[in-house]
Scaffold this motif. Structure first.
Motif, PDB file in Angstrom:
ATOM      1  N   ALA A 191       0.838  -1.198   0.000  1.00  0.00           N
ATOM      2  CA  ALA A 191       0.000   0.000   0.000  1.00  0.00           C
ATOM      3  C   ALA A 191       0.875   1.251   0.000  1.00  0.00           C
ATOM      4  N   LEU A 192       0.671   2.119  -0.983  1.00  0.00           N
ATOM      5  CA  LEU A 192       1.489   3.328  -1.120  1.00  0.00           C
ATOM      6  C   LEU A 192       0.765   4.595  -0.703  1.00  0.00           C
ATOM      7  N   GLY A 193      -0.509   4.486  -0.362  1.00  0.00           N
ATOM      8  CA  GLY A 193      -1.266   5.682  -0.033  1.00  0.00           C
ATOM      9  C   GLY A 193      -1.701   6.412  -1.290  1.00  0.00           C
ATOM     10  N   THR A 194      -2.035   7.674  -1.152  1.00  0.00           N
ATOM     11  CA  THR A 194      -2.541   8.467  -2.264  1.00  0.00           C
ATOM     12  C   THR A 194      -1.426   8.910  -3.192  1.00  0.00           C
ATOM     13  N   LEU A 195      -1.642   8.733  -4.488  1.00  0.00           N
ATOM     14  CA  LEU A 195      -0.710   9.202  -5.514  1.00  0.00           C
ATOM     15  C   LEU A 195      -1.442  10.175  -6.431  1.00  0.00           C
ATOM     16  N   PRO A 196      -0.731  11.139  -7.004  1.00  0.00           N
ATOM     17  CA  PRO A 196      -1.375  12.092  -7.928  1.00  0.00           C
ATOM     18  C   PRO A 196      -2.032  11.373  -9.104  1.00  0.00           C
ATOM     19  N   VAL A 197      -3.095  11.981  -9.620  1.00  0.00           N
ATOM     20  CA  VAL A 197      -3.860  11.385 -10.715  1.00  0.00           C
ATOM     21  C   VAL A 197      -3.332  11.871 -12.055  1.00  0.00           C
ATOM     22  N   LEU A 198      -3.251  10.953 -13.009  1.00  0.00           N
ATOM     23  CA  LEU A 198      -2.914  11.283 -14.394  1.00  0.00           C
ATOM     24  C   LEU A 198      -4.080  10.871 -15.279  1.00  0.00           C
ATOM     25  N   LYS A 211       8.079  10.413  -2.601  1.00  0.00           N
ATOM     26  CA  LYS A 211       7.532   9.201  -2.002  1.00  0.00           C
ATOM     27  C   LYS A 211       8.658   8.261  -1.606  1.00  0.00           C
ATOM     28  N   ASP A 212       8.529   7.630  -0.456  1.00  0.00           N
ATOM     29  CA  ASP A 212       9.487   6.608  -0.033  1.00  0.00           C
ATOM     30  C   ASP A 212       9.031   5.276  -0.614  1.00  0.00           C
ATOM     31  N   ALA A 213       9.468   4.979  -1.827  1.00  0.00           N
ATOM     32  CA  ALA A 213       8.993   3.783  -2.531  1.00  0.00           C
ATOM     33  C   ALA A 213      10.013   3.351  -3.570  1.00  0.00           C
ATOM     34  N   ARG A 214       9.873   2.116  -4.015  1.00  0.00           N
ATOM     35  CA  ARG A 214      10.685   1.613  -5.121  1.00  0.00           C
ATOM     36  C   ARG A 214      10.219   2.240  -6.433  1.00  0.00           C
ATOM     37  N   LEU A 215      11.149   2.351  -7.364  1.00  0.00           N
ATOM     38  CA  LEU A 215      10.779   2.780  -8.714  1.00  0.00           C
ATOM     39  C   LEU A 215       9.726   1.844  -9.286  1.00  0.00           C
ATOM     40  N   SER A 216       9.923   0.539  -9.105  1.00  0.00           N
ATOM     41  CA  SER A 216       8.991  -0.446  -9.654  1.00  0.00           C
ATOM     42  C   SER A 216       7.608  -0.329  -9.034  1.00  0.00           C
ATOM     43  N   ASP A 257       6.035   6.697 -18.435  1.00  0.00           N
ATOM     44  CA  ASP A 257       7.444   6.895 -18.126  1.00  0.00           C
ATOM     45  C   ASP A 257       7.570   7.366 -16.678  1.00  0.00           C
ATOM     46  N   VAL A 258       8.366   6.637 -15.893  1.00  0.00           N
ATOM     47  CA  VAL A 258       8.574   6.970 -14.488  1.00  0.00           C
ATOM     48  C   VAL A 258      10.065   7.120 -14.232  1.00  0.00           C
ATOM     49  N   ARG A 259      10.461   8.272 -13.662  1.00  0.00           N
ATOM     50  CA  ARG A 259      11.861   8.522 -13.339  1.00  0.00           C
ATOM     51  C   ARG A 259      11.990   8.813 -11.851  1.00  0.00           C
ATOM     52  N   LYS A 260      13.094   8.318 -11.283  1.00  0.00           N
ATOM     53  CA  LYS A 260      13.318   8.433  -9.842  1.00  0.00           C
ATOM     54  C   LYS A 260      14.661   9.098  -9.565  1.00  0.00           C
ATOM     55  N   SER A 261      14.660  10.058  -8.654  1.00  0.00           N
ATOM     56  CA  SER A 261      15.889  10.695  -8.186  1.00  0.00           C
ATOM     57  C   SER A 261      15.773  10.852  -6.680  1.00  0.00           C
ATOM     58  N   GLY A 262      16.456   9.993  -5.929  1.00  0.00           N
ATOM     59  CA  GLY A 262      16.251   9.964  -4.487  1.00  0.00           C
ATOM     60  C   GLY A 262      14.850   9.501  -4.182  1.00  0.00           C
TER      61      GLY A 262
END
Length: 272
Positions: A191-198, A211-216, A257-262
């Motif tokens: 469970a990641l909680g609320t994420l922005p809508v696209l 967010k404190d989460a994995r890229l995947s 497309d999802v990009r992660k930096s920290g």
């Protein structure tokens, strides 16, 4: 939960001039061979340990399948996901001659050193993988969408276990000596909680958040939303700081497309 794993044999038909064995459909909608051959095949995942319950995987984990035969044979792996979609697992698209496995050796899919992206294309829930072994190559071109690969998998034109069983019964008609094995594993989500809508209807949409989460995990969270909107995944790519994929619904096509930096994520949807 006990491990749900059982051995089955596919339809065995007699050669011309002899009586064919009557096919039987098991309770799991898999064709059972009433006259098993001497060929045996086994399949398991890299987390499959008897007595420890159904193996579980989260997006980003390394999922591997191990197959072994007692006689040299061509082995095919079919994955049936919780929504009934069936994929032929193949490293290089449709392999017409299958994966040749020598007697008393174990074959790994994907190959050692290859990073699997297959988990990124799967919905949450229980999957079953069917290993089919044959002394001769199978011809699967008529039931596989050769040009439509996703994460080392080729989608089939059939759906569900019963659809796969019916299609394979036709494919194996000319060949004797088939056998198979079935294993299962579960894909889970945190469970990641609320994420922005696209908005998938927009020509282009983009959000940025922390967010404190994995890229995947972030990738599959938005992939699940696209599935719920009627899109299916056809391709996925995964790296250390970027994950991307293609989704289709009829004639419509989207790229995610999802990009992660920290702990910062940039997520973009583009409609083609």
């Amino acid at each position: 939960m006990k491990v749900f794993k059982f051995s089955i044999s596919l339809l065995l038909l007699a050669q011309a001039g002899t009586a064919a064995a009557a096919p039987q459909l098991s309770a799991q909608s898999i064709i059972v061979n009433p006259a098993p051959s001497g060929l045996q095949v086994s399949v398991r995942t890299n987390r499959d340990q008897s007595g420890n319950g159904t193996p579980q995987y989260r997006p980003g984990d390394q999922l591997e399948f191990y197959t072994r035969v007692n006689k040299s044979a061509y082995v095919y792996l079919f994955n049936i996901d919780p929504q009934g979609r069936v994929n032929l697992l193949a490293s290089n698209g449709l392999q017409a001659k299958g994966n040749f496995v020598k007697a008393n050796t174990t074959r790994v899919f994907p190959r050692k050193g290859d990073r699997s992206t297959f988990l990124l294309t799967l919905p949450q829930g229980l999957n079953r993988v069917l290993a089919v072994a044959s002394p001769k190559p199978l011809s699967l071109e008529q039931i596989a969408q050769v040009k439509d690969t996703q994460g080392g998998a080729v989608p089939l034109t059939v759906t569900g276990q019963q659809g796969l069983a019916q299609a394979l019964s036709i494919v194996v008609t000319p060949v004797q000596g088939w056998t198979s094995d079935v294993a299962q594993y579960e894909v889970t989500r945190r469970a990641l909680g609320t994420l922005p809508v696209l908005d998938p209807a927009a020509r282009q949409a983009q959000v940025r958040f922390t967010k404190d989460a994995r890229l995947s995990e972030i990738y599959v969270a938005y992939a699940d939303r696209l599935r719920a909107a009627g899109y299916r995944p056809v391709k996925a790519q995964y790296g250390e700081d970027r994950a991307s994929g293609t989704f289709v619904s009829g004639s419509r096509q989207l790229t995610l497309d999802v990009r992660k930096s920290g702990q910062r994520f940039d997520v973009k949807l583009v409609r083609k």
